[in-house]
Design an enzyme around this catalytic site. Structure first.
Site, PDB file in Angstrom:
ATOM      1  CD  GLU A   1      23.659 -35.822 -49.536  1.00  0.00           C
ATOM      2  OE1 GLU A   1      24.234 -36.335 -48.565  1.00  0.00           O
ATOM      3  OE2 GLU A   1      23.666 -36.308 -50.675  1.00  0.00           O
TER       4      GLU A   1
ATOM      5  CD  GLU B   1      28.667 -35.526 -53.480  1.00  0.00           C
ATOM      6  OE1 GLU B   1      28.097 -36.622 -53.632  1.00  0.00           O
ATOM      7  OE2 GLU B   1      29.144 -35.158 -52.403  1.00  0.00           O
TER       8      GLU B   1
END
Ligand code: NAG
Ligand code: NAG
Ligand code: NAG
Ligand code: NAG
Ligand code: NAG
Ligand code: NAG
Length: 396
Positions: free
Chosen positions: A198, A311
């Site tokens: 991220e 995820e």
């Protein structure tokens, strides 16, 4: 999920509001994923707790505050972790699993080989693939050592979790640790090296940007691409028997094209919980989001990076009533069961590479952030299986 200081959560981010107003093609999806990643990138310091490794013939000596569960995994030979007794309720149905050994965040490293061995014994009954997020607190070596001792069939996508504001200290430290782990353990259990988690999302948020393919987004991209390039040269210097794939992980709607052009694979967080959909609709939403925003985008690039879902999952509870529901979605074991029943084997059949989020609950996140943060595990923190039926299909 680790290392970074306070992160804005749902509702208090001007960036989120701007993005919501942007009126994009798939607004529902985009907003959902933004909220999702905002919450899931929460970071901090792991609680200084640890599990004690137990086996059938040793007795527990749990220290105060430890959730040690002596019965999490039994071994027929207490001295040989490869002799673990399989749990008939577990099935190797998952393509992959997201995993962070408890106690793997600086400065409070609290992990241990014994605990990681227990985790690998359990994880190997669910999947042949795990992904790590970072390399601090010796987690890479612990995981590779545990795989050797348990003699399980397991591939690891190891991770380097850099930050943009530290003169590359975190990146350099983890690169050196990863290099040492390869020198010690070789690469037979390493499927890839993920540089960045991220990073683009965080960079945009910290620098007033909103769009990954923009001038600000390209500035962030240049930083992480330099790390990716450096990692490739580190790997080249090791003269490995075969080239190690190098990748990058980010929120599903935050991939910068130049970053994708620099990697062999991308890993995208795709979280139906935050997308205002019911548990029943979650699997279809996840498949559609990933296909449109990640698979098709990557397929259009000449280097054609392989895309994985980094995820996806469903929380089983919330620590406060306010965060228990998100539109038609409710945090509950029944919701996790529905998502397991409709996503896992179907995604395998569809050929989707995904890492289920996640292996076990993480109490430090609950302590720090509340809401659903700490409650995404298939297992409780004490490594007992939650009251779910694990789907029974063999993953590819
Ligand atoms: C391990 O053995 C103990 C004692 O026999 C038993 O209570 C426990 O359920 C076992 N654990 C597992 C995961 O089978
Ligand atoms: C890291 O873990 C490995 C495997 O248990 C161990 O051999 C090594 O000594 C550890 N290194 C440090 C610095 O703790
Ligand atoms: C959701 O949880 C967060 C983190 O604990 C908290 O700040 C927020 O107030 C909660 N929202 C609601 C609606 O309760
Ligand atoms: C969430 O979905 C419901 C329908 O399921 C809809 O009524 C509501 O407006 C949506 N909320 C947001 C914030 O999109
Ligand atoms: C699998 O593919 C079908 C057909 O494209 C799609 O409808 C479904 O949502 C996909 N499911 C998963 C879990 O990938
Ligand atoms: C493990 O944790 C769960 C959830 O907190 C709890 O219900 C269960 O009793 C615990 N089991 C053991 C053996 O500690």
């Amino acid at each position: 999920m680790h290392n970074l200081p306070d992160y804005p959560t749902e509702g208090n981010s001007p960036w989120l509001k701007k993005q919501q107003a942007a009126g994009q093609r798939s607004k529902r999806i985009i907003v959902g994923i933004i909220i999702g990643v905002l919450i899931l990138v929460v970071v901090g310091v792991a609680a200084g707790v640890s599990l004690s490794k137990k086996n059938s013939s040793s007795s527990s000596s749990a220290s105060a505050g430890s959730p040690a569960n002596p019965d999490a995994v039994n071994q027929t030979d207490p001295n040989d972790p490869s002799t673990f007794v399989k749990n008939p309720n577990l099935h190797q149905s998952f393509y992959g699993m997201a995993y962070t050994p408890d106690g793997s965040q600086l400065p409070n490293c609290g992990n241990s080989l014994a605990n990681v061995i227990t985790d690998i014994q359990l994880l190997s009954q669910l999947t042949k693939r795990i992904r790590l997020y970072g390399a601090d607190c010796n987690q890479t070596a612990l995981v590779l050592e545990a795989i050797q001792r348990t003699k399980v069939d397991m591939q690891v996508w190891v991770g380097n979790y850099p930050v943009a504001t530290d003169n590359n200290a975190a990146y350099d430290r983890q690169r050196d640790t990863l290099k040492a782990a390869i020198q010690t353990y070789g690469t037979s259990n390493i499927a890839g090296m993920t540089v960045g988690n991220e990073f683009e999302l965080n960079y945009l948020n910290d620098n007033g940007g909103t769009v990954p393919n923009s001038a600000v987004g390209d500035q962030g991209a240049a930083l992480i691409i330099a790390d990716i390039t450096d990692t490739r040269s580190m790997l080249t210097g090791l003269s490995l028997p075969s080239p190690m794939p190098v990748g990058n992980a980010d929120a599903g709607s935050y991939f910068n094209t130049k970053v994708l052009q620099a990697v062999d694979y991308g890993m995208a967080n795709v979280h139906p919980w935050f997308a205002n959909v019911s548990a029943e609709a979650a699997a279809g939403w996840t498949a559609e989001f990933f296909q449109e925003n990640n698979v098709e985008v990557a397929a259009a690039l000449s280097n054609n990076p392989k895309m994985y879902i980094a995820e996806t999952g469903w929380p089983t509870q919330s620590s406060d009533v306010g965060n228990e529901s998100n539109g038609p979605g409710t945090a509950a074991i029944s919701g996790l069961q529905t998502f397991l029943d409709t996503f896992v084997c179907q995604a395998n059949t569809n050929g989707t590479g995904y890492f289920f989020f996640e292996f076990a609950d993480e109490p430090w996140k609950d302590a720090q952030f509340g809401g659903v943060e700490g409650w995404w595990g298939l297992f409780n923190f004490n490594r007992t299986l939650k009251n779910v039926n694990i789907p029974n299909c063999q993953s590819p």
